[in-house]
Scaffold this active site. Structure first.
Site, PDB file in Angstrom:
ATOM      1  N   PRO A  89     -22.118  34.493  19.678  1.00 10.13           N
ATOM      2  CA  PRO A  89     -23.022  35.150  20.239  1.00 10.13           C
ATOM      3  C   PRO A  89     -24.564  34.890  19.708  1.00 10.13           C
ATOM      4  CG  PRO A  89     -21.746  36.710  18.921  1.00 10.13           C
ATOM      5  CD  PRO A  89     -21.146  35.246  18.904  1.00 10.13           C
ATOM      6  N   ASN A  90     -25.549  35.122  20.580  1.00  6.63           N
ATOM      7  CA  ASN A  90     -27.062  35.012  20.372  1.00  6.63           C
ATOM      8  C   ASN A  90     -27.388  33.628  19.863  1.00  6.63           C
ATOM      9  OD1 ASN A  90     -27.383  37.865  20.849  1.00  6.63           O
ATOM     10  ND2 ASN A  90     -26.334  38.259  18.947  1.00  6.63           N
ATOM     11  N   ARG A 142     -35.228  33.471  18.461  1.00  7.48           N
ATOM     12  CA  ARG A 142     -34.709  34.538  17.689  1.00  7.48           C
ATOM     13  C   ARG A 142     -34.834  34.258  16.327  1.00  7.48           C
ATOM     14  NH1 ARG A 142     -28.788  35.845  15.906  1.00  7.48           N
ATOM     15  NH2 ARG A 142     -29.113  37.660  14.982  1.00  7.48           N
ATOM     16  N   TYR A 199     -33.686  31.790  11.276  1.00  4.13           N
ATOM     17  CA  TYR A 199     -32.966  30.732  11.901  1.00  4.13           C
ATOM     18  C   TYR A 199     -33.618  29.378  12.174  1.00  4.13           C
ATOM     19  CZ  TYR A 199     -29.850  34.897  12.416  1.00  4.13           C
ATOM     20  OH  TYR A 199     -29.219  36.111  12.041  1.00  4.13           O
ATOM     21  N   ASN A 205     -19.959  28.293  14.345  1.00  2.00           N
ATOM     22  CA  ASN A 205     -20.837  29.303  14.325  1.00  2.00           C
ATOM     23  C   ASN A 205     -20.375  30.557  14.837  1.00  2.00           C
ATOM     24  OD1 ASN A 205     -22.779  31.200  13.446  1.00  2.00           O
ATOM     25  ND2 ASN A 205     -24.401  29.458  13.566  1.00  2.00           N
ATOM     26  N   HIS A 217     -18.089  38.622  11.336  1.00  2.77           N
ATOM     27  CA  HIS A 217     -17.892  39.607  10.535  1.00  2.77           C
ATOM     28  C   HIS A 217     -17.219  40.917  11.160  1.00  2.77           C
ATOM     29  CE1 HIS A 217     -21.270  37.903   8.822  1.00  2.77           C
ATOM     30  NE2 HIS A 217     -22.102  37.967   9.807  1.00  2.77           N
ATOM     31  N   ASP A 266      -7.322  35.097  14.248  1.00  9.12           N
ATOM     32  CA  ASP A 266      -5.983  34.883  14.327  1.00  9.12           C
ATOM     33  C   ASP A 266      -5.818  33.636  15.434  1.00  9.12           C
ATOM     34  OD1 ASP A 266      -5.339  36.909  12.920  1.00  9.12           O
ATOM     35  OD2 ASP A 266      -4.621  38.303  14.619  1.00  9.12           O
ATOM     36  N   HIS A 317     -22.748  29.050   8.964  1.00  3.93           N
ATOM     37  CA  HIS A 317     -23.975  29.987   9.226  1.00  3.93           C
ATOM     38  C   HIS A 317     -25.340  29.664   8.838  1.00  3.93           C
ATOM     39  CE1 HIS A 317     -21.207  33.368   9.997  1.00  3.93           C
ATOM     40  NE2 HIS A 317     -20.476  33.024   8.908  1.00  3.93           N
ATOM     41  N   SER A 351     -28.179  30.830   8.311  1.00  3.81           N
ATOM     42  CA  SER A 351     -28.976  31.763   7.228  1.00  3.81           C
ATOM     43  C   SER A 351     -28.036  31.818   5.622  1.00  3.81           C
ATOM     44  CB  SER A 351     -29.373  33.119   7.612  1.00  3.81           C
ATOM     45  OG  SER A 351     -28.198  33.777   7.753  1.00  3.81           O
ATOM     46  N   ARG A 380     -28.323  38.443   2.710  1.00  8.34           N
ATOM     47  CA  ARG A 380     -28.620  39.660   3.500  1.00  8.34           C
ATOM     48  C   ARG A 380     -28.253  40.723   3.543  1.00  8.34           C
ATOM     49  NH1 ARG A 380     -28.958  36.476   9.403  1.00  8.34           N
ATOM     50  NH2 ARG A 380     -30.337  38.347   9.458  1.00  8.34           N
ATOM     51  N   ARG A 383     -23.075  41.523   6.428  1.00 12.05           N
ATOM     52  CA  ARG A 383     -23.049  39.975   6.857  1.00 12.05           C
ATOM     53  C   ARG A 383     -22.415  39.246   5.675  1.00 12.05           C
ATOM     54  NH1 ARG A 383     -26.623  38.944  11.074  1.00 12.05           N
ATOM     55  NH2 ARG A 383     -28.306  40.415  11.366  1.00 12.05           N
TER      56      ARG A 383
END
Length: 391
Positions: free
Chosen positions: A9-10, A17, A22, A73, A79, A86, A99, A101, A106, A110
């Protein structure tokens, strides 16, 4: 090898962003770089991104039949999602978690990854370059899978052992990665060197050690490298290692640690090989002040006498210092001054300068000049482009 590049996501908002965290590269940029890197290594890469947990799970399930490795990623799902954990575990496809960052610096939430335990490795805090490193790790893991062993109780006190196909006893190269003693940079940086040297008939012991932050500092880092070298004595019988033919190889900041491992370990190496080494910390330049201060902690530069290789000579072991003349990270003068001082101190030492090599080239089997590096690491003949520096 078929590699699946999977983003959660994102990640579709990369480049827009929080670019201060990033970076400015878009997801399309990352995918293009990854395809090119995979192709350079001889592999095919397919890329997919989804903001939906179920679609990511379905894709991982399908990878059982369509992929040999996954560079993943998970974004914030790492998290929160036991289901992704699984899925990775059930798929049984080697997966490297990425990741962009440094998640360990952070927010507290995270710093915990539910998916990491199902993965073969985790890379974080290297920007989008971490994607390329993940692909490299999958490549070298498939080329020669390591046996990961502990040499101490801490989670970072592990090392990857690779053995040649021929029967032993084998000479051993202990590999100490660089990265400024900092948390994001780990032993995967030496995967390529480890696999190449192993194919040339030398066992490799690619070690991890405590770094800063959150664990480590100069005492712990040096103690770990020394302990990792000494651990060879406890595993040599089971794995056919020749303790009379041990070489300690350190890159960048890892050369600083490797020097002290070679100097203080009870398993005595026949040679210490520095690759673009930080060997004269007191004269490395102001750009390194913050890094060295973080490594030394509250003791500050007063501790240089105890941690600076050039001030701790003689080492009692011969040195080969390899450095690229176009190194833009660690000045080549570091190796030149160290070799001069080592010869004065009575340590047999040689300098190998590679005309076209940059900082990371000296640990890459794909780089021009690697044959020179490999010969130095294996203790074979070394061709000098220039004579050793006069004393």
């Amino acid at each position: 090898m078929r590699i699946l590049l999977l983003n959660g996501p994102n990640l579709n908002l990369l480049g827009r962003r929080a670019p201060d965290i990033y970076g400015s590269a878009t997801l399309a940029d990352v995918a293009e770089q990854c395809r090119a890197h995979a192709a350079r290594l001889g592999h095919q890469l397919e890329a997919l991104q989804s903001n939906h947990e179920g679609e990511l799970i379905d894709t991982i399930h399908a990878a059982r039949e369509t992929a040999d490795g996954i560079a993943f990623n998970p974004g914030a799902f790492s998290h929160t999602s036991y289901a992704l954990h699984d899925a990775i575990e059930a798929a049984e496809v080697p997966t490297v978690e990425i990741h962009i960052s440094n998640v360990r610096e952070r927010e507290p939430w995270r710093r915990i990854s539910l998916t990491e335990p199902a993965c073969v490795y985790q890379i974080f805090g290297r920007g989008v370059a971490g994607y390329l490193d993940a692909i490299s790790h999958l490549h070298y893991r498939m080329a020669h899978p390591p046996l990961t062993l502990s040499y101490g109780p801490h989670a970072e006190q592990v090392a990857d052992l690779r053995l040649p196909d021929a029967p032993g006893p084998h000479p051993v190269a202990v590999l100490v990665h660089g990265g400024g003693w900092t948390d994001p940079y780990t032993r995967d940086l030496m995967d390529g060197a480890a696999v190449d040297l192993t194919t040339r008939g030398t066992a490799t012991w690619n070690i991890e050690y405590r770094r800063i932050p959150p664990a480590g500092g100069w005492r712990d880092s040096i103690a770990d490298v020394t302990a990792a070298v000494d651990a060879l004595s406890s595993i040599s019988g089971d794995h056919g290692l020749d303790l009379d033919r041990v070489t300690v190889v350190g890159h960048s900041a890892g050369a600083q640690l490797g020097f002290f491992g070679a100097k203080t370990a009870s398993v005595r190496p026949v040679v210490f090989v520095s690759l673009a080494g930080m060997l004269d910390l007191g004269n490395i330049g102001p750009g390194f002040d913050d890094l060295i201060s973080a490594f030394l902690g509250d003791d500050g530069h007063a501790r240089l006498q105890e941690v600076d290789p050039i001030r701790a000579l003689p080492a009692g072991v011969s040195t080969v210092a390899v450095h690229g003349r176009v190194d833009r990270s660690v000045p080549p003068d570091q190796s030149r001054r160290f070799v001069e001082a080592a010869l004065v101190a009575g340590d047999p030492s040689r300098l190998v300068e590679l005309a076209e090599a940059d900082h990371m080239d000296v640990i890459s089997p794909l780089a021009t000049g690697w044959e020179e590096v490999a010969r130095a690491c294996l203790g074979g003949p070394v061709r000098f482009e220039d004579p050793p520096p006069s004393v």
